[in-house]
Design an enzyme around this catalytic site. Structure first.
Site, PDB file in Angstrom:
ATOM      1  N   HIS A  65      13.584   2.058  -7.159  1.00  7.48           N
ATOM      2  CA  HIS A  65      13.688   1.232  -5.950  1.00  7.48           C
ATOM      3  C   HIS A  65      13.897  -0.248  -6.278  1.00  7.48           C
ATOM      4  O   HIS A  65      13.326  -0.775  -7.224  1.00  7.48           O
ATOM      5  CB  HIS A  65      12.459   1.410  -5.050  1.00  7.48           C
ATOM      6  N   ASP A 182       8.421  -4.002 -11.372  1.00 10.90           N
ATOM      7  CA  ASP A 182       8.234  -2.879 -10.457  1.00 10.90           C
ATOM      8  C   ASP A 182       9.142  -3.130  -9.272  1.00 10.90           C
ATOM      9  O   ASP A 182       8.817  -3.950  -8.409  1.00 10.90           O
ATOM     10  CB  ASP A 182       6.762  -2.807 -10.046  1.00 10.90           C
ATOM     11  N   GLU A 216      10.448   1.587  -0.866  1.00  8.85           N
ATOM     12  CA  GLU A 216       9.357   2.252  -1.569  1.00  8.85           C
ATOM     13  C   GLU A 216       8.048   1.507  -1.421  1.00  8.85           C
ATOM     14  O   GLU A 216       6.982   2.136  -1.277  1.00  8.85           O
ATOM     15  CB  GLU A 216       9.712   2.400  -3.058  1.00  8.85           C
ATOM     16  N   GLU A 217       8.076   0.197  -1.453  1.00 14.17           N
ATOM     17  CA  GLU A 217       6.833  -0.581  -1.401  1.00 14.17           C
ATOM     18  C   GLU A 217       6.105  -0.443  -0.066  1.00 14.17           C
ATOM     19  O   GLU A 217       4.928  -0.785   0.041  1.00 14.17           O
ATOM     20  CB  GLU A 217       7.105  -2.064  -1.692  1.00 14.17           C
ATOM     21  N   HIS A 317       2.012  -5.506  -9.700  1.00 13.37           N
ATOM     22  CA  HIS A 317       1.928  -6.197  -8.411  1.00 13.37           C
ATOM     23  C   HIS A 317       1.375  -7.616  -8.554  1.00 13.37           C
ATOM     24  O   HIS A 317       0.847  -8.180  -7.590  1.00 13.37           O
ATOM     25  CB  HIS A 317       1.103  -5.395  -7.400  1.00 13.37           C
TER      26      HIS A 317
END
Length: 344
Positions: A65, A182, A216-217, A317
């Site tokens: 993603h 990420d 996705e997040e 994150h």
């Protein structure tokens, strides 16, 4: 690997908080077009590419993603500063002091800094103890604004997207430090894999779809556009590091279980066997507070075999970091996986 790392640098430098990903999807679209790989966008704004294989009755899908953590303007304060609402699962303390960009609905971009309202220790006695939350944190705009009217005159309004400076840096000894590894590290790996398949003129054993998802997040990036023929679905995301974790920055992490439950046992064993057979450094791990596009696909009712792998990412994150060895091991496993037989 130098090309992959450069690609990661370019990807993380494109703002793409969930909900505002058109620019980065266009970048990926153009990259694949240069590789002569056809793509199409789904209605959610994600990107799909398909490489035909010998067997077209059984399909594979791999996904990564491009959407990232971010924020959105919640309130324009009377002081001319902005209150924000978070996009994605992270904490306010992880963005304190960060430079950011605010994109107005007209497309104009403004810069600012995310700060505690009580930042000055010369004024606020509780500067160090005050809670880092929505009520106390705000954006200081790099504009001459003295009130809410001045801010609105610039074109900034509630609902404008906020992105964080990635602060990307590549060290001489192989570390990549940046926000948004990420999952842009894995997006780069999939792009390089598709390019390699094309350049080597590989005939894959099964028709293989690649989904570059963009939600996705917030939990639903890869839960659609899965063909009825799809048997195996592999999410390529990040391996989470911390106390009690096996994942490190130098190997590929193969997820056994996350917050959604165990991943498919036979697929996990196939990935592990491939790693052993090809001398690929790997770790098996459980991510306790984690969900992937594969989790979303399973929850949506798709009858698939699902798995999750990725490079190890430190401080996920927040202020993320990985090493080129982890990227290399993940790339090798992906390459051998798409050439392998299915588990069913």
């Amino acid at each position: 690997m130098k090309e992959t790392i450069q690609l990661i640098k370019e990807l993380v430098s494109i703002p793409s908080p969930s909900g505002n990903t058109n620019e980065v999807i266009t970048y990926v679209e153009n990259y694949l077009a240069d590789c002569q790989i056809e793509t199409r966008r789904n209605r959610k704004g994600g990107l799909l590419a398909t490489i035909p294989g010998r067997d077209n009755s059984h399909h594979r899908m791999l996904t990564a993603h491009v959407d990232t953590l971010g924020a959105i303007v919640k309130e324009i304060k009377t002081s001319g500063r902005l209150t924000i609402d978070l996009i994605g699962g992270f904490t306010f303390n992880s963005i304190e002091g960060e430079y950011c960009k605010i994109e107005s609905s007209s497309g104009k971009v403004f810069t600012g800094t995310i700060l505690m309202h009580q930042t000055s220790v010369h004024v606020y006695k509780d500067a160090g103890k005050a809670e880092r939350n929505q009520a106390n944190m705000e954006i200081r705009l790099d504009e001459v604004v003295k009130n809410a009217e001045d801010v609105r005159a610039l074109g900034i309004e509630v609902g404008d997207f906020v992105s964080f400076d990635p602060r990307v840096e590549i060290t001489e000894n192989g570390f990549i430090k940046s926000r948004h590894l990420d999952d842009k590290a894995s997006v780069a790996l999939l792009l390089q894999l598709m390019k390699q398949i094309k350049e080597e003129k590989l005939l894959l054993p099964y028709t293989t779809h690649f989904l570059i998802s963009n939600n996705e997040e917030i939990g639903y990036g890869g839960n659609s556009n899965i063909t009825p023929e799809t048997v195996e679905y592999l999410a390529v995301d990040m391996g989470a590091m911390g106390d009690g974790q096996s994942t490190d920055e130098y190997t590929v992490s193969i997820c056994v279980k996350d917050a959604s439950g165990p991943y498919h046992y036979e697929l996990r064993k196939n990935l592990t066997n491939l790693a052993k057979e090809h001398n690929i450094g790997y770790q098996l791990d459980i991510y306790p507070y984690y969900g992937s596009d594969a989790s979303a696909a399973i929850r949506s009712g798709h009858d698939i075999v699902h798995g999750l792998i990725g490079p190890g990412i430190d401080s996920s994150h927040a202020f993320e970091r990985t090493h080129k060895d982890s990227l290399e091991n993940t790339a090798k496993l992906l390459y051998h996986y798409v050439k392998s037989d299915m588990v069913l």
